[in-house]
Design an enzyme around this catalytic site. Structure first.
Site, mmCIF file in Angstrom:
data_model
loop_
_atom_site.group_PDB
_atom_site.id
_atom_site.type_symbol
_atom_site.label_atom_id
_atom_site.label_comp_id
_atom_site.label_asym_id
_atom_site.label_seq_id
_atom_site.Cartn_x
_atom_site.Cartn_y
_atom_site.Cartn_z
ATOM 1 N N HIS A 183 -10.256 -4.926 -3.227
ATOM 2 C CA HIS A 183 -8.914 -5.220 -2.728
ATOM 3 C C HIS A 183 -9.006 -5.638 -1.276
ATOM 4 O O HIS A 183 -9.770 -5.062 -0.498
ATOM 5 C CB HIS A 183 -7.981 -4.011 -2.880
ATOM 6 C CG HIS A 183 -8.574 -2.721 -2.448
ATOM 7 N ND1 HIS A 183 -9.461 -2.004 -3.213
ATOM 8 C CD2 HIS A 183 -8.423 -2.016 -1.299
ATOM 9 C CE1 HIS A 183 -9.824 -0.911 -2.578
ATOM 10 N NE2 HIS A 183 -9.215 -0.901 -1.403
ATOM 11 N N VAL B 141 -10.812 3.251 -3.669
ATOM 12 C CA VAL B 141 -10.460 2.729 -4.991
ATOM 13 C C VAL B 141 -11.474 1.641 -5.323
ATOM 14 O O VAL B 141 -11.615 0.652 -4.577
ATOM 15 C CB VAL B 141 -9.030 2.154 -5.023
ATOM 16 C CG1 VAL B 141 -8.721 1.586 -6.405
ATOM 17 C CG2 VAL B 141 -8.004 3.229 -4.653
ATOM 18 N N ASP C 145 0.840 -1.190 0.000
ATOM 19 C CA ASP C 145 0.000 0.000 0.000
ATOM 20 C C ASP C 145 0.878 1.244 0.000
ATOM 21 O O ASP C 145 1.896 1.316 0.691
ATOM 22 C CB ASP C 145 -0.911 -0.005 1.236
ATOM 23 C CG ASP C 145 -2.048 0.989 1.124
ATOM 24 O OD1 ASP C 145 -3.206 0.559 1.018
ATOM 25 O OD2 ASP C 145 -1.771 2.216 1.158
ATOM 26 N N ILE C 146 0.480 2.245 -0.786
ATOM 27 C CA ILE C 146 1.257 3.475 -0.909
ATOM 28 C C ILE C 146 1.200 4.314 0.372
ATOM 29 O O ILE C 146 2.065 5.169 0.602
ATOM 30 C CB ILE C 146 0.735 4.286 -2.122
ATOM 31 C CG1 ILE C 146 1.807 5.205 -2.680
ATOM 32 C CG2 ILE C 146 -0.536 5.052 -1.785
ATOM 33 C CD1 ILE C 146 1.457 5.799 -4.039
HETATM 34 P P1 DGP Z 1 -9.585 1.710 0.282
HETATM 35 O O1 DGP Z 1 -9.634 3.003 1.054
HETATM 36 O O2 DGP Z 1 -10.085 0.518 1.113
HETATM 37 O O3 DGP Z 1 -10.252 1.807 -1.038
HETATM 38 O O4 DGP Z 1 -8.045 1.420 0.048
HETATM 39 C C1 DGP Z 1 -7.357 1.935 -1.029
HETATM 40 C C2 DGP Z 1 -5.894 1.831 -0.707
HETATM 41 O O5 DGP Z 1 -5.168 1.983 -1.901
HETATM 42 C C3 DGP Z 1 -5.385 2.894 0.254
HETATM 43 O O6 DGP Z 1 -4.931 2.267 1.448
HETATM 44 C C4 DGP Z 1 -4.242 3.565 -0.478
HETATM 45 C C5 DGP Z 1 -3.961 2.632 -1.606
HETATM 46 N N1 DGP Z 1 -3.540 3.260 -2.842
HETATM 47 C C6 DGP Z 1 -4.175 4.256 -3.503
HETATM 48 N N2 DGP Z 1 -3.526 4.565 -4.622
HETATM 49 C C7 DGP Z 1 -2.444 3.734 -4.687
HETATM 50 C C8 DGP Z 1 -1.387 3.575 -5.627
HETATM 51 O O7 DGP Z 1 -1.287 4.241 -6.659
HETATM 52 N N3 DGP Z 1 -0.455 2.616 -5.339
HETATM 53 C C9 DGP Z 1 -0.519 1.855 -4.207
HETATM 54 N N4 DGP Z 1 0.452 0.954 -4.021
HETATM 55 N N5 DGP Z 1 -1.512 1.978 -3.308
HETATM 56 C C10 DGP Z 1 -2.467 2.903 -3.546
#
Ligand code: DGP
Length: 116
Positions: free
Chosen positions: A102, A98, A32-33
């Protein structure tokens, strides 16, 4: 939503970089970013599904594969014995940002309950 509009579809396609730590024929897992724990991995199906509400019987193998990947990654990350949490937020009210399903795999610190 088309695959070109979906951030996680673009990660699956290799169009956007990610720290990918596990791949199978059905799922991809990457860090996660914005990590909320020392280990915070997102496990996603290769096939686009927006939310749990959009899941059908046909998606069952993909959802099973998410949990099997979580088990394997928890072992490889060294958090299986101490404990870890898997979370899937559904829709904005639960914190989904998103809209490609996930599974969050979180570990490496003490978890509290109830979640926020
Ligand atoms: P949620 O809020 O449950 O939809 O989680 C979405 C997660 O995705 C959040 O913890 C941050 C992560 N995230 C968003 N954009 C990116 C990205 O471009 N790369 C990565 N690795 N994670 C991302």
């Amino acid at each position: 939503m088309s695959q070109t509009d979906c951030l996680f579809c673009r990660i699956v396609a290799g169009d956007i970089p990610a720290d990918i730590i596990y791949e199978s024929d059905r799922v991809v897992a990457f860090r996660d970013i914005n990590p909320q724990a020392p280990t915070h991995v997102l496990i996603i199906p290769r096939a686009h599904v927006s939310t749990i509400n959009d899941m059908t019987e046909d998606h069952s193998p993909d959802f099973a594969a998410l949990f099997l990947a979580a088990r394997l990654i928890a072992q490889s990350e060294g958090i299986a014995d101490d404990g870890y949490r898997v979370v899937m937020n559904c829709n904005a009210g639960a914190g989904q940002s998103v809209f490609h399903v996930h599974l969050h795999l979180l570990g490496g610190r003490r978890m509290t309950w109830p979640p926020g």
